[in-house]
Design an enzyme around this catalytic site. Sequence first.
Site, short mmCIF file in Angstrom:
data_model
loop_
_atom_site.label_atom_id
_atom_site.label_comp_id
_atom_site.label_asym_id
_atom_site.label_seq_id
_atom_site.Cartn_x
_atom_site.Cartn_y
_atom_site.Cartn_z
N TYR A 44 21.72 -17.95 -36.72
CA TYR A 44 22.87 -17.07 -36.47
C TYR A 44 23.58 -17.54 -35.21
CZ TYR A 44 25.62 -12.98 -35.19
OH TYR A 44 26.64 -12.15 -34.83
N ASP A 59 31.07 -10.38 -23.69
CA ASP A 59 31.54 -10.25 -25.06
C ASP A 59 32.61 -9.16 -25.14
OD1 ASP A 59 31.84 -10.42 -27.78
OD2 ASP A 59 29.96 -9.44 -28.28
N ASP A 87 29.27 -15.25 -36.29
CA ASP A 87 30.12 -14.13 -35.90
C ASP A 87 31.58 -14.59 -35.99
OD1 ASP A 87 31.31 -11.94 -34.70
OD2 ASP A 87 30.04 -11.96 -32.92
N ASP A 89 33.99 -12.09 -35.25
CA ASP A 89 34.65 -10.98 -34.56
C ASP A 89 35.51 -10.17 -35.54
OD1 ASP A 89 33.38 -11.61 -32.23
OD2 ASP A 89 35.09 -12.54 -31.26
N HIS A 114 30.61 -12.70 -40.43
CA HIS A 114 30.94 -11.28 -40.51
C HIS A 114 32.22 -10.97 -39.75
CE1 HIS A 114 29.29 -10.38 -36.46
NE2 HIS A 114 28.19 -11.05 -36.80
N GLU A 116 34.55 -7.53 -38.46
CA GLU A 116 34.35 -6.13 -38.11
C GLU A 116 35.66 -5.35 -38.09
OE1 GLU A 116 34.07 -6.80 -33.32
OE2 GLU A 116 32.70 -7.82 -34.68
N CYS A 124 31.18 -6.00 -27.55
CA CYS A 124 29.85 -6.01 -28.17
C CYS A 124 29.57 -4.67 -28.85
CB CYS A 124 28.79 -6.29 -27.10
SG CYS A 124 27.08 -6.06 -27.66
N ARG A 161 31.24 -5.88 -41.49
CA ARG A 161 30.60 -5.12 -40.42
C ARG A 161 31.49 -3.95 -40.03
NH1 ARG A 161 29.19 -7.38 -34.27
NH2 ARG A 161 30.04 -5.56 -33.18
N GLU A 191 26.66 -1.48 -37.86
CA GLU A 191 26.27 -1.78 -36.48
C GLU A 191 25.99 -0.50 -35.70
OE1 GLU A 191 24.87 -3.49 -34.47
OE2 GLU A 191 26.22 -4.89 -33.48
N ASN A 214 20.89 -5.92 -37.32
CA ASN A 214 21.09 -6.56 -36.02
C ASN A 214 20.08 -6.01 -35.00
OD1 ASN A 214 22.21 -8.05 -33.95
ND2 ASN A 214 23.95 -6.69 -33.64
#
Length: 306
Positions: A44, A59, A87, A89, A114, A116, A124, A161, A191, A214
């Site tokens: 990952y 982040d 990731d 974002d 992913h 989001e 984060c 996500r 998440e 996660n």
Amino acid sequence: MAQMRSATKLRQILADPDKIAVCPGVHDGLTARVALHVGFDALYMTGAGTAASRLGQPDLGLTTVDDMATNAGMIAGLDRNVPVIADADTGFGGPLMVARTTEKYILQGVAGFHIEDQVTTKRCGHLMGKELVDTATYVARIRAAAATRERMGSDIVIIARTDSLQSLGYDESVARLRAAIAAGADVAFLEGMRTKEQMAQVVKDLAPTPCFLNMVGGGVTPLVTSTEAKELGYKIVIWPLVGMTSVYLGMRELCRELKATGEVKERYTDDGKIDGGVRDCFEMCGLTACSEFDKKMGGTSFTSGA
């Protein structure tokens, strides 16, 4: 194509009822090499670790699509047989930008990524005060990713996500994930769960769609083992801070030692060999493989050794 093979491998893991993808978080070539050397079946690429390692920043949405895609591609290129989940974002903008992001990740050989539902200036998922886009905007991101995947003839895995649990509650979060799945997402990622009961419930509520877990040390979600995650029904579990935390703790320890004593003492393995010496690091990064390839191809750069 290489990216097809890695994505297909990830899909095979998702389809196998006896398997779960356990992915350590890596953020650069060295941490990825260590994870590959240990023998993980998937990796990952963490966005938080990418921000910290490439920019020295937290982040908070400061990385660009090029920061992320280039880093993901470098990691994926180290071993095309090991799928890399990355990731992405928020996709870095509206549908056009999400399409560009998806194309870049596909071309870099990423197996899955992913997206989001935070605003573009994201943070984060285990920090407070996250701001969200509305469901229609979020679904448009997923739809754009799926359309780009189809246009490019790719089988890259799209992971939806949502960070809405903190502010909108469980039912709305599940509704968002269902809408994302209908728009083309392959895997669901809730998440910021705070209880094991929630962790078990979302898998049941979203079945048969595979779910993603996660595990963040110091975060809000209870930590479980990979065996427990599998028993809960998860198909992917990531430990995103493995690389970043190990570098932080190890670097801090050795810097303190150097500052206090003026030297860094050698470490030794149980059989008395130097552990972590320069040659160890180079070998893990492929020193012998590189020199042997050069010789096999008729090169002379390493005839006297390396």
